[in-house]
Motif scaffolding. Structure first.
Motif, PDB file in Angstrom:
ATOM      1  N   CYS A   1     -18.161  29.389  -8.474  1.00  0.00           N
ATOM      2  CA  CYS A   1     -18.377  27.884  -8.171  1.00  0.00           C
ATOM      3  C   CYS A   1     -18.399  27.222  -9.499  1.00  0.00           C
TER       4      CYS A   1
ATOM      5  N   HIS B   1     -14.193  27.402  -7.120  1.00  0.00           N
ATOM      6  CA  HIS B   1     -14.284  26.115  -6.862  1.00  0.00           C
ATOM      7  C   HIS B   1     -14.200  25.580  -8.016  1.00  0.00           C
TER       8      HIS B   1
ATOM      9  N   HIS C   1     -21.282  32.691  -3.447  1.00  0.00           N
ATOM     10  CA  HIS C   1     -21.417  31.308  -4.140  1.00  0.00           C
ATOM     11  C   HIS C   1     -22.787  31.153  -4.484  1.00  0.00           C
TER      12      HIS C   1
ATOM     13  N   ARG D   1     -14.983  22.340  -9.678  1.00  0.00           N
ATOM     14  CA  ARG D   1     -15.366  20.943 -10.124  1.00  0.00           C
ATOM     15  C   ARG D   1     -16.169  21.004 -11.308  1.00  0.00           C
TER      16      ARG D   1
ATOM     17  N   ASP E   1     -13.504  21.052  -4.820  1.00  0.00           N
ATOM     18  CA  ASP E   1     -14.921  21.334  -4.078  1.00  0.00           C
ATOM     19  C   ASP E   1     -15.542  19.900  -3.771  1.00  0.00           C
TER      20      ASP E   1
HETATM   21 MN   LIG Z   1     -19.133  25.314  -4.651  1.00  0.00          MN
END
Ligand SMILES: [Mn+2]
Length: 328
Positions: free
Chosen positions: A222, A252, A183, A254, A294
């Motif tokens: 992410c 993820h 991440h 978002r 997320d």
């Molecule tokens: Mn994340």
């Protein structure tokens, strides 16, 4: 063990730390077949044991869910490793055994990060659309923050610690068929609280993936963090680079408004990126893993975990996936 290569890109539910009956029902009702637990609540102060991991997996499968990944062990499992402190050998042995136990239990992915001093935000009550509550970060407010770990840690030192760890974990991952998914640093800035961050730009990820090049090593992409980097200018290029190489294990999904030095997390669909185009790019890149929400804005009358915000995000992501699959 799930045959990860036999599945197509799909939507998962997670970011909870226990698989309760209620979370199982919510996941199924959202249309998810896969779950991910974040910092799973499992016994063990230093490592996770086989019997607990197996029980978690069979509990998911007995309820018609696949346990796709465990994201993040407690930071105390490897905090000394990250900063190269005394005691890191013992933590390494425990992390190796945790990965062996995951492999024995048939849990295919361990998500991880390299942030000894964690995720930083400067507001946790920033109003966004319609008065929903979100969070924000302004570098200006923390540029003079005190040292979090007693002294400054340089990028060279943090890379040495990272390489020490990964070079000792990858052989275990390969033997036990467990993938580690990296991440980004959140926020993706070069240093916070005196500790250099390694994963705040494309070059850092490229170096990590090349230095520890294994089919068992890839990204927890992410999207929120990648969108924070240069206001999202490098998102598509990163997918184009890492996707076809098979290095994106899950996403993820978002988004934010702004960039690393000053951003607000927003509802998906109103951030820096066109999410349809992002999902389309993921598909074109050969990505076959999970799309999962997320952090999400906290909606009116929401639960502490954010059922309303998560239902909105997951529905939105599901619709984008269906649209991409329809036009492709
Ligand atoms: Mn994340």
């Amino acid at each position: 063990m799930i045959n990860l290569d036999s599945l197509e890109m799909r939507v998962g539910i997670g970011q909870f730390n226990e698989l309760t009956d209620e979370q199982i029902a919510f996941s199924r009702q959202c249309g998810a077949d896969d779950v991910l637990l974040n910092t799973a609540k499992l016994p063990g102060e230093e490592r996770w044991e086989f019997k607990d991991l197996l029980r978690l997996r069979t509990h998911a499968e007995d309820n018609n869910l696949r346990l796709f990944a465990l994201e993040n062990v407690p930071t105390k499992f490897y905090d000394k490793i990250m900063i190269g402190a005394e005691g890191r050998e013992q933590q390494l042995e425990n992390m190796q055994e945790t990965v062996r136990n995951m492999g024995r239990a048939g849990i295919p992915i361990l998500g991880y990060h390299w942030m000894p001093n964690s995720v930083w935000r400067t507001s946790w009550e920033r109003p966004v659309r319609g008065g929903a509550i979100s969070n924000a970060f302004e570098m200006e407010l923390v540029k003079d923050a005190p040292l979090t770990h007693g002294r400054a840690y340089s990028a060279d030192e943090m890379w040495a610690n990272y390489d020490w760890y990964l070079s000792r974990m990858m052989p275990v991952c390969e033997e036990y068929n467990v993938r580690m998914a990296l991440h980004p640093d959140d926020p993706p800035v070069p240093s916070l609280g005196g500790i250099a961050r390694l994963f705040w730009n494309f070059e850092g990820f490229k170096r990590a993936m090349e230095s520890h090049a294994s089919p068992m090593h890839g990204l927890d992409f992410c999207h929120g963090c990648w969108s924070e980097m240069r206001g999202g200018a490098g998102v598509m290029e990163a997918i184009e680079y890492f996707g076809p190489r098979g290095r994106i294990f899950y996403v993820h999904l978002r988004d934010v408004r702004g960039s690393a030095e000053n951003f607000t997390e927003c509802f998906i669909g109103e951030g820096n990126m066109n999410i349809f185009k992002v999902v389309q790019k993921l598909k074109q890149s050969g990505f076959k893993g999970l799309l999962i929400d997320d952090h999400v804005p906290h909606m009116v009358n929401d639960s502490p975990w954010g059922h309303r915000g998560r239902a909105f995000a997951t529905g939105y992501i599901s619709a984008m996936l269906q649209a991409v699959n329809t036009v492709a």
